[in-house]
Design a protein around this motif. Structure first.
Motif, PDB file in Angstrom:
ATOM      1  N   ASP A  34      28.242  26.301  32.624  1.00 10.79           N
ATOM      2  CA  ASP A  34      27.626  25.630  31.478  1.00 10.79           C
ATOM      3  C   ASP A  34      28.469  24.478  30.952  1.00 10.79           C
ATOM      4  N   GLY A  35      29.580  24.198  31.618  1.00 12.16           N
ATOM      5  CA  GLY A  35      30.401  23.064  31.221  1.00 12.16           C
ATOM      6  C   GLY A  35      31.467  23.360  30.191  1.00 12.16           C
ATOM      7  N   HIS A  36      31.664  24.640  29.836  1.00 16.44           N
ATOM      8  CA  HIS A  36      32.712  24.993  28.888  1.00 16.44           C
ATOM      9  C   HIS A  36      34.078  24.928  29.581  1.00 16.44           C
ATOM     10  N   ALA A  37      35.092  24.504  28.855  1.00 20.61           N
ATOM     11  CA  ALA A  37      36.456  24.492  29.386  1.00 20.61           C
ATOM     12  C   ALA A  37      37.027  25.902  29.284  1.00 20.61           C
ATOM     13  N   VAL A  38      37.473  26.456  30.418  1.00 15.29           N
ATOM     14  CA  VAL A  38      37.980  27.828  30.457  1.00 15.29           C
ATOM     15  C   VAL A  38      39.488  27.799  30.661  1.00 15.29           C
ATOM     16  N   HIS A  39      40.206  28.421  29.746  1.00 17.83           N
ATOM     17  CA  HIS A  39      41.662  28.575  29.848  1.00 17.83           C
ATOM     18  C   HIS A  39      41.970  30.058  30.054  1.00 17.83           C
ATOM     19  N   LEU A  40      42.864  30.351  30.963  1.00 20.60           N
ATOM     20  CA  LEU A  40      43.255  31.741  31.219  1.00 20.60           C
ATOM     21  C   LEU A  40      44.735  31.927  30.920  1.00 20.60           C
ATOM     22  N   TYR A  41      45.031  32.833  29.986  1.00 25.25           N
ATOM     23  CA  TYR A  41      46.405  33.226  29.680  1.00 25.25           C
ATOM     24  C   TYR A  41      46.645  34.571  30.339  1.00 25.25           C
ATOM     25  N   ALA A  42      47.508  34.595  31.354  1.00 23.72           N
ATOM     26  CA  ALA A  42      47.695  35.815  32.143  1.00 23.72           C
ATOM     27  C   ALA A  42      49.041  35.768  32.860  1.00 23.72           C
ATOM     28  N   CYS A  43      49.429  36.909  33.401  1.00 29.77           N
ATOM     29  CA  CYS A  43      50.651  36.980  34.212  1.00 29.77           C
ATOM     30  C   CYS A  43      50.344  36.741  35.689  1.00 29.77           C
ATOM     31  N   ARG A  44      49.136  37.122  36.116  1.00 31.02           N
ATOM     32  CA  ARG A  44      48.761  36.953  37.523  1.00 31.02           C
ATOM     33  C   ARG A  44      47.236  36.840  37.601  1.00 31.02           C
ATOM     34  N   TRP A  45      46.776  36.161  38.633  1.00 28.78           N
ATOM     35  CA  TRP A  45      45.344  35.956  38.796  1.00 28.78           C
ATOM     36  C   TRP A  45      45.049  35.603  40.244  1.00 28.78           C
ATOM     37  N   ASP A  46      43.793  35.681  40.595  1.00 30.02           N
ATOM     38  CA  ASP A  46      43.308  35.284  41.918  1.00 30.02           C
ATOM     39  C   ASP A  46      42.484  34.012  41.717  1.00 30.02           C
ATOM     40  N   ALA A  47      43.093  32.874  41.959  1.00 35.32           N
ATOM     41  CA  ALA A  47      42.421  31.604  41.700  1.00 35.32           C
ATOM     42  C   ALA A  47      41.169  31.440  42.561  1.00 35.32           C
ATOM     43  N   ALA A  48      41.159  32.055  43.742  1.00 35.71           N
ATOM     44  CA  ALA A  48      40.006  31.924  44.634  1.00 35.71           C
ATOM     45  C   ALA A  48      38.759  32.591  44.052  1.00 35.71           C
ATOM     46  N   ALA A  49      38.954  33.546  43.152  1.00 34.82           N
ATOM     47  CA  ALA A  49      37.826  34.268  42.560  1.00 34.82           C
ATOM     48  C   ALA A  49      37.445  33.727  41.188  1.00 34.82           C
ATOM     49  N   LEU A  50      38.072  32.619  40.795  1.00 37.03           N
ATOM     50  CA  LEU A  50      37.833  32.045  39.471  1.00 37.03           C
ATOM     51  C   LEU A  50      37.363  30.596  39.619  1.00 37.03           C
ATOM     52  N   PRO A  51      36.742  30.031  38.578  1.00 37.27           N
ATOM     53  CA  PRO A  51      36.235  28.656  38.695  1.00 37.27           C
ATOM     54  C   PRO A  51      37.348  27.669  39.031  1.00 37.27           C
ATOM     55  N   ALA A  52      37.007  26.687  39.852  1.00 38.28           N
ATOM     56  CA  ALA A  52      38.007  25.702  40.275  1.00 38.28           C
ATOM     57  C   ALA A  52      38.597  24.939  39.096  1.00 38.28           C
ATOM     58  N   ALA A  53      37.800  24.774  38.043  1.00 37.41           N
ATOM     59  CA  ALA A  53      38.254  23.973  36.894  1.00 37.41           C
ATOM     60  C   ALA A  53      39.055  24.787  35.875  1.00 37.41           C
ATOM     61  N   THR A  54      39.345  26.050  36.152  1.00 37.30           N
ATOM     62  CA  THR A  54      40.078  26.885  35.200  1.00 37.30           C
ATOM     63  C   THR A  54      41.460  26.300  34.902  1.00 37.30           C
ATOM     64  N   HIS A  55      41.826  26.318  33.630  1.00 39.44           N
ATOM     65  CA  HIS A  55      43.172  25.902  33.213  1.00 39.44           C
ATOM     66  C   HIS A  55      44.030  27.169  33.082  1.00 39.44           C
ATOM     67  N   TYR A  56      45.101  27.236  33.853  1.00 34.75           N
ATOM     68  CA  TYR A  56      45.920  28.450  33.875  1.00 34.75           C
ATOM     69  C   TYR A  56      47.169  28.288  33.013  1.00 34.75           C
ATOM     70  N   HIS A  57      47.472  29.350  32.275  1.00 34.82           N
ATOM     71  CA  HIS A  57      48.677  29.397  31.441  1.00 34.82           C
ATOM     72  C   HIS A  57      49.428  30.672  31.829  1.00 34.82           C
ATOM     73  N   ARG A  58      50.447  30.518  32.657  1.00 37.67           N
ATOM     74  CA  ARG A  58      51.180  31.691  33.129  1.00 37.67           C
ATOM     75  C   ARG A  58      52.122  32.204  32.048  1.00 37.67           C
ATOM     76  N   LEU A  59      52.049  33.509  31.799  1.00 37.98           N
ATOM     77  CA  LEU A  59      52.936  34.153  30.838  1.00 37.98           C
ATOM     78  C   LEU A  59      53.930  35.014  31.602  1.00 37.98           C
ATOM     79  N   ASP A  60      55.189  34.670  31.483  1.00 31.22           N
ATOM     80  CA  ASP A  60      56.242  35.433  32.167  1.00 31.22           C
ATOM     81  C   ASP A  60      56.717  36.535  31.236  1.00 31.22           C
ATOM     82  N   VAL A  61      56.345  37.750  31.579  1.00 29.11           N
ATOM     83  CA  VAL A  61      56.663  38.899  30.735  1.00 29.11           C
ATOM     84  C   VAL A  61      57.686  39.766  31.456  1.00 29.11           C
TER      85      VAL A  61
END
Length: 392
Positions: A34-61
């Motif tokens: 729908d054109g919304h900007a998606v930001h993900l705050y996480a320690c780990r993720w599978d980018a292949a299973a997420l939208p190409a335009a996702t903005h990633y914010h890695r949290l080192d815990v």
């Protein structure tokens, strides 16, 4: 609705693992479409299973004991969000500081209470409750939950059933009108298959079940919490002249339940199938679902069964029971430990005339609460937050 900038916060987003991680992947893709900007705050993720335009914010815990790790992630997430300007931030589990909290697993306090119900004696429940007094994880999670919902910054809380909304009032005194109920949902198109009759028969052949023998399906990994032992006792209470089977799909370790079935004289009525990465063919092969859970905020298993045209037997401890029309699409039992009452419901579902009408009603129900409708309801909540922030 105009596009929004939305932050999703969850420690791990590996959608292939199921549960909340799959849900977050589905939500992120739908938001991006729908054109919304998606930001993900996480320690780990599978980018292949997420939208190409996702903005990633890695949290080192840093690593820590199980009962400390949620605190570490939540603190890191809250700190990262203080430097961001999103229209809406959403937390899904043990986090704080977001605009919206959506605890898909319900409340820890309610889960802890309901977990005691799986014991069929008062003494066993007292012993189990006493044991939790010495569990550091139980103390830690309870304190974290109080920080989430009773802290100075009150989030807008989304819950996936009216049952969970009631738990917020019961355990924390949160007024019902301050929460938003958005029931869980699935995409019923996942269970459309042109070759379904062929797959149904092939699956039943592997089970050694004839085409006309009714089969109930039980799907769960946590057999104790989801009520497998009470189900077996209820099966034993159904008259022997009633011909049917129960297929059990889930955890690969089921020997003690096999022994219970044999001890009660119903070993021939239970089919223990073990783990299935995709239980779709088991749904196709079954005639009804039995889900006698002691705690489920809003069981996806029940929704999947409806999409497959299966009437559902579940309990009042399952938020998904709110989506059933009794008896048209299934039955809701009060106490899974009441074997006679449970058996009487199973006996009703064995009637072929009932199952024919209930199957049609189940599909109709599944098609009238879908993931798309769920998504639209959630967008309304996000829009509510954005409007409030802009007005402040």
């Amino acid at each position: 609705m105009t596009e929004m900038d939305i932050a999703l916060c969850y420690e791990s987003v590996l959608p292939s693992r199921g549960g909340a991680e799959t849900y977050i992947g589905d939500l992120a893709r739908r938001l991006a479409r729908d054109g919304h900007a998606v930001h993900l705050y996480a320690c780990r993720w599978d980018a292949a299973a997420l939208p190409a335009a996702t903005h990633y914010h890695r949290l080192d815990v840093p690593k820590g004991p199980r009962f400390r790790r949620p605190w570490l992630f939540a603190a890191a997430c809250a700190e990262a969000l203080t430097h961001a300007r999103h229209d809406v931030s959403v937390g899904f589990d043990k986090t704080w500081g977001q605009d919206v909290l959506y605890p898909q697993g319900g409340l820890h306090a309610a889960s802890r209470h309901h977990n005691l119900l799986k014991f069929d004696s008062r003494i066993a429940r007292i012993v189990a409750a006493a044991g939790k007094l010495f569990d550091p994880a139980a103390w830690s999670f309870a304190e974290l939950e109080r920080k989430q919902y009773l802290g100075p910054k009150k989030p807008l809380i989304v819950v996936n059933s009216r049952m969970v909304r009631g738990h917020f009032e019961q355990f924390y005194g949160v007024a019902p009108d301050t929460l938003r109920v958005v029931h869980s949902a699935i995409d019923p198109l996942r269970f459309v298959a042109e070759d379904r009759p062929k797959r149904r028969q092939a699956e039943r052949d592997t089970w050694g079940v004839s085409p006309d023998e009714p089969v109930g399906l039980f799907v769960a990994m946590n057999y104790r919490l989801k009520g497998l032992a009470p189900l077996i006792r209820a099966v034993a209470a159904v008259p022997r002249n009633r011909r049917f089977r129960i297929a059990v799909v889930g955890h690969p370790k089921f020997a003690k339940y096999e022994r219970l079935a044999r001890r009660l004289g119903v070993g021939d009525r239970l089919l223990f199938l073990g783990f299935r990465s995709d239980p779709k063919d088991a749904y196709f092969a079954a005639d009804f679902l039995v889900h006698p859970t002691f705690y489920d905020p809003c069981s996806l298993v029940a929704l999947e069964a409806l999409a497959c045209g299966l009437p559902v037997i579940t309990t009042r401890y399952n938020g998904a029971s709110e989506l059933l029309t009794v008896p048209a699409t299934g039955f809701v039992i009060d106490d899974p430990h009441d074997a006679q009452a449970f058996a009487a419901v199973i006996d009703q579902v064995l009637d072929p005339g009932y199952r024919r009408s209930a199957s049609q009603a189940a599909r109709y129900a599944a098609n009238h609460w879908t993931f798309e409708q769920h998504y639209r309801a959630l967008l309304d909540v996000f829009g509510e937050i954005r409007a409030a922030k802009r007005a402040a």
